[in-house]
Design a protein around this motif. Sequence first.
Motif, PDB file in Angstrom:
ATOM      1  N   ASN A   1       6.256  22.679 -24.742  1.00 58.82           N
ATOM      2  CA  ASN A   1       5.762  23.372 -25.929  1.00 58.82           C
ATOM      3  C   ASN A   1       6.364  24.763 -26.114  1.00 58.82           C
ATOM      4  O   ASN A   1       6.516  25.239 -27.229  1.00 58.82           O
ATOM      5  N   LYS A   2       6.666  25.440 -24.990  1.00 57.75           N
ATOM      6  CA  LYS A   2       7.155  26.814 -25.047  1.00 57.75           C
ATOM      7  C   LYS A   2       8.377  26.968 -24.158  1.00 57.75           C
ATOM      8  O   LYS A   2       8.526  26.268 -23.147  1.00 57.75           O
ATOM      9  N   ALA A   3       9.233  27.915 -24.511  1.00 62.38           N
ATOM     10  CA  ALA A   3      10.404  28.193 -23.674  1.00 62.38           C
ATOM     11  C   ALA A   3      10.001  28.663 -22.288  1.00 62.38           C
ATOM     12  O   ALA A   3      10.731  28.451 -21.309  1.00 62.38           O
ATOM     13  N   ASP A   4       8.828  29.287 -22.178  1.00 66.58           N
ATOM     14  CA  ASP A   4       8.367  29.783 -20.883  1.00 66.58           C
ATOM     15  C   ASP A   4       8.051  28.648 -19.907  1.00 66.58           C
ATOM     16  O   ASP A   4       7.838  28.891 -18.716  1.00 66.58           O
ATOM     17  N   GLN A   5       8.027  27.408 -20.386  1.00 61.62           N
ATOM     18  CA  GLN A   5       7.801  26.258 -19.515  1.00 61.62           C
ATOM     19  C   GLN A   5       9.111  25.637 -19.025  1.00 61.62           C
ATOM     20  O   GLN A   5       9.091  24.652 -18.292  1.00 61.62           O
ATOM     21  N   LEU A   6      10.251  26.210 -19.399  1.00 60.53           N
ATOM     22  CA  LEU A   6      11.546  25.629 -19.036  1.00 60.53           C
ATOM     23  C   LEU A   6      11.744  25.540 -17.528  1.00 60.53           C
ATOM     24  O   LEU A   6      12.204  24.499 -17.016  1.00 60.53           O
ATOM     25  N   LEU A   7      11.443  26.603 -16.805  1.00 61.34           N
ATOM     26  CA  LEU A   7      11.696  26.600 -15.365  1.00 61.34           C
ATOM     27  C   LEU A   7      10.848  25.563 -14.629  1.00 61.34           C
ATOM     28  O   LEU A   7      11.393  24.780 -13.841  1.00 61.34           O
ATOM     29  N   PRO A   8       9.519  25.518 -14.834  1.00 62.60           N
ATOM     30  CA  PRO A   8       8.753  24.463 -14.152  1.00 62.60           C
ATOM     31  C   PRO A   8       9.177  23.057 -14.563  1.00 62.60           C
ATOM     32  O   PRO A   8       9.169  22.131 -13.748  1.00 62.60           O
ATOM     33  N   PHE A   9       9.561  22.887 -15.829  1.00 62.62           N
ATOM     34  CA  PHE A   9      10.043  21.581 -16.280  1.00 62.62           C
ATOM     35  C   PHE A   9      11.322  21.201 -15.527  1.00 62.62           C
ATOM     36  O   PHE A   9      11.487  20.057 -15.080  1.00 62.62           O
ATOM     37  N   PHE A  10      12.211  22.176 -15.365  1.00 54.16           N
ATOM     38  CA  PHE A  10      13.454  21.929 -14.642  1.00 54.16           C
ATOM     39  C   PHE A  10      13.186  21.610 -13.171  1.00 54.16           C
ATOM     40  O   PHE A  10      13.842  20.745 -12.581  1.00 54.16           O
ATOM     41  N   VAL A  11      12.240  22.318 -12.583  1.00 50.03           N
ATOM     42  CA  VAL A  11      11.894  22.057 -11.182  1.00 50.03           C
ATOM     43  C   VAL A  11      11.458  20.615 -10.988  1.00 50.03           C
ATOM     44  O   VAL A  11      11.854  19.944 -10.030  1.00 50.03           O
ATOM     45  N   MET A  12      10.651  20.114 -11.916  1.00 54.09           N
ATOM     46  CA  MET A  12      10.182  18.741 -11.791  1.00 54.09           C
ATOM     47  C   MET A  12      11.321  17.746 -12.004  1.00 54.09           C
ATOM     48  O   MET A  12      11.277  16.624 -11.493  1.00 54.09           O
ATOM     49  N   GLU A  13      12.346  18.159 -12.740  1.00 52.45           N
ATOM     50  CA  GLU A  13      13.504  17.290 -12.939  1.00 52.45           C
ATOM     51  C   GLU A  13      14.297  17.094 -11.650  1.00 52.45           C
ATOM     52  O   GLU A  13      14.874  16.033 -11.416  1.00 52.45           O
ATOM     53  N   ILE A  14      14.373  18.142 -10.826  1.00 51.41           N
ATOM     54  CA  ILE A  14      15.177  18.064  -9.600  1.00 51.41           C
ATOM     55  C   ILE A  14      14.326  17.858  -8.353  1.00 51.41           C
ATOM     56  O   ILE A  14      14.841  17.846  -7.242  1.00 51.41           O
ATOM     57  N   ALA A  15      13.003  17.678  -8.546  1.00 53.42           N
ATOM     58  CA  ALA A  15      12.081  17.667  -7.408  1.00 53.42           C
ATOM     59  C   ALA A  15      12.160  16.404  -6.562  1.00 53.42           C
ATOM     60  O   ALA A  15      11.806  16.428  -5.381  1.00 53.42           O
ATOM     61  N   GLU A  16      12.588  15.295  -7.133  1.00 56.92           N
ATOM     62  CA  GLU A  16      12.538  14.035  -6.401  1.00 56.92           C
ATOM     63  C   GLU A  16      13.388  14.058  -5.142  1.00 56.92           C
ATOM     64  O   GLU A  16      13.053  13.424  -4.149  1.00 56.92           O
ATOM     65  N   SER A  17      14.484  14.802  -5.181  1.00 54.11           N
ATOM     66  CA  SER A  17      15.374  14.815  -4.030  1.00 54.11           C
ATOM     67  C   SER A  17      14.949  15.790  -2.943  1.00 54.11           C
ATOM     68  O   SER A  17      15.491  15.778  -1.843  1.00 54.11           O
ATOM     69  N   VAL A  18      13.959  16.639  -3.224  1.00 54.05           N
ATOM     70  CA  VAL A  18      13.540  17.666  -2.254  1.00 54.05           C
ATOM     71  C   VAL A  18      12.023  17.646  -2.114  1.00 54.05           C
ATOM     72  O   VAL A  18      11.315  18.206  -2.963  1.00 54.05           O
ATOM     73  N   PRO A  19      11.495  17.020  -1.070  1.00 58.09           N
ATOM     74  CA  PRO A  19      10.042  17.018  -0.873  1.00 58.09           C
ATOM     75  C   PRO A  19       9.510  18.435  -0.710  1.00 58.09           C
ATOM     76  O   PRO A  19      10.089  19.258  -0.006  1.00 58.09           O
ATOM     77  N   GLY A  20       8.417  18.710  -1.379  1.00 59.23           N
ATOM     78  CA  GLY A  20       7.786  20.022  -1.262  1.00 59.23           C
ATOM     79  C   GLY A  20       8.332  21.080  -2.194  1.00 59.23           C
ATOM     80  O   GLY A  20       7.797  22.197  -2.251  1.00 59.23           O
ATOM     81  N   LEU A  21       9.387  20.759  -2.974  1.00 55.93           N
ATOM     82  CA  LEU A  21       9.958  21.768  -3.871  1.00 55.93           C
ATOM     83  C   LEU A  21       8.973  22.241  -4.938  1.00 55.93           C
ATOM     84  O   LEU A  21       8.863  23.452  -5.180  1.00 55.93           O
ATOM     85  N   PRO A  22       8.249  21.337  -5.615  1.00 55.79           N
ATOM     86  CA  PRO A  22       7.257  21.839  -6.584  1.00 55.79           C
ATOM     87  C   PRO A  22       6.233  22.773  -5.941  1.00 55.79           C
ATOM     88  O   PRO A  22       5.849  23.783  -6.539  1.00 55.79           O
ATOM     89  N   GLY A  23       5.801  22.435  -4.728  1.00 53.68           N
ATOM     90  CA  GLY A  23       4.840  23.295  -4.042  1.00 53.68           C
ATOM     91  C   GLY A  23       5.421  24.658  -3.729  1.00 53.68           C
ATOM     92  O   GLY A  23       4.750  25.686  -3.882  1.00 53.68           O
ATOM     93  N   LEU A  24       6.691  24.683  -3.300  1.00 51.40           N
ATOM     94  CA  LEU A  24       7.351  25.956  -2.994  1.00 51.40           C
ATOM     95  C   LEU A  24       7.537  26.771  -4.271  1.00 51.40           C
ATOM     96  O   LEU A  24       7.290  27.986  -4.283  1.00 51.40           O
ATOM     97  N   PHE A  25       7.948  26.116  -5.345  1.00 50.71           N
ATOM     98  CA  PHE A  25       8.166  26.819  -6.607  1.00 50.71           C
ATOM     99  C   PHE A  25       6.865  27.422  -7.140  1.00 50.71           C
ATOM    100  O   PHE A  25       6.807  28.606  -7.500  1.00 50.71           O
TER     101      PHE A  25
END
Length: 585
Positions: A318-342
């Motif tokens: 909905n907002k540009a301010d959500q770009l970074l978390p959205f991107f994190v979820m895009e690359i999260a599958e290859s790195v366990p725990g990345l969403p939690g770290l972010f």
Amino acid sequence: MSDDVVKRSFDLIDCVVFAGMLGVSALVGVYQAYKSRKNPDAVREYLVGGQNMSIFPISMSLIASYISGIAILGIPAEMYVYGTQLWSVVIPDCFVSLTMAVVFLPVFYKLQITSSYEYLNLRFNHVVRLMGSIIFLIKMLLYIPLVIYVPALAFNQVTGIHLHLITPIVCVVCIFYTTLGGLKAVVWTDTIQTIVMFGGVIVVMVLGTLRVGGVQEVWRRSQVTDRIEFFNMNPDPTIRHTFWTVVVGNYLNWLATCSVNQAMVQRCLAMPNLRKANITIAVMAVGIVTIISMCCYTGLVIFAAFHKCDPITTKQINKADQLLPFFVMEIAESVPGLPGLFISGVFSAALSTMSTGLNSMSGVIYEDMIKPLLKRPPGDIGASRIMKVTVVLIGALCVGLVFLVEKLSSLIQAGKSLSGITAGPLLGIFTLGMFFPYANSAGASVGGLVSLGFVAWISLGTQAAISTGRIHFLTKPVSVEECPDRFKAFTSTQNSTIILDDAAGEAPFFLYRMSYLWYTWVGFLVAILVGLFVSWITGPNKYRVEDKKLYTPVIHKLLSRTSAATNNTELVKVDRIGKISFPKS
């Protein structure tokens, strides 16, 4: 992009990482409260850590206090939407640090005060001190809800949990350790949270670069779309970001945030001497430049990843301010725990800023408002309890104000615009006191109030014009040509970017179109000019030699000349009326 990636929630590892960060923060508060329970000077311990803190934790705390979740989420979004001109904000950093070390900190250290607003009482009177304190409280009450909203927004994007459910949890943890442990708990949790914050940004930045194909590819895709821009030298003050607005305009905003803001001064005064405080400021400058640059580059990485399928246009977010978390979820599958770290990194940035604000506000309210009203001030334990209750009440108020934040425009602009309301007037009042011996309390009071009202009118009027669509800003081009068909259906209503296109055919008022980075300069100059004029018409303050420590070392040589001239004039006048003769040479 598959829907399961977008809707993915925390797994067990993510929950452990996130809960671990909150748990450690709470434990630090408990430990520091236990450690300082027998300290005889409870107030000084709570506010300035007994004035025996070391360089490393204070430096980390200063970095964490400045780099809130607004920067972690807002700066990458700024790079994605508007380009890299804001990256030039790192240039004023060294000048701000030098100005703090030479102009402001020596004055506070010589006076040995716990609240920077005590200075206003010593230089002017209690009314000016109270006004300065109130302006500071307004600033923090405008800023902290924005800081709380940011990590809740990221958490909502990553997990799907409503942001108004997670907000109270964050605040309760922050209020808990700030209340128990005072400044030492705030500083040491800031240190831990700064490390987590750097770790989260570095991991996302590196993994994103590898996914896109390297640094050169990231840069190339940004250049093709005209995002790389550092030296837009257009002097027009209505352009949102140019070299002049970012470097010159933001210099004063940053100076006000660091040099006279109680939240920053309080940490510098926690150092045992001025030399160590200056080293701390230098370390802070390096850290801030580093984290801001990483956030800026991360914004370019995100654009490079989505350069053929913009998630904002396709309504995936909905907002540009959500770009970074959205991107994190895009690359999260290859790195366990990345969403939690972010999420831990974003929450760490927010918790550090909020805890700093709560601790400093409690000190200001007690020292500048409650204590002067008490005929018999309570002992150290009683004062400490009053400040702890104040932290709880302010924290609860900030949670309630979060509901208003959703109505604001982009995080970076909203944050700077709101801080600009109070930054200019405050810096102007302190500058009047430290640089102009003839400025009096009436001038400081009137100058501060006129400046505050004037900038508030401009800032709030601008935010209203933006929210109603009367003001638009030119953004960089995006593409949806490689998006799946199900996303392209959402693009039909999207228009190309327009700038200052008013539906009524009438452009908004000139000052509403002025770049938000000039607000602090406007407030600063109005406070000084009005203050000097009012001081002149009400009778200027008379400089006394014993007040020399109230003025910045920058003008001490001028003060010596003024003192000598004044003394000679007085001797001549006294000699003429026959009461004393000239001293023998």
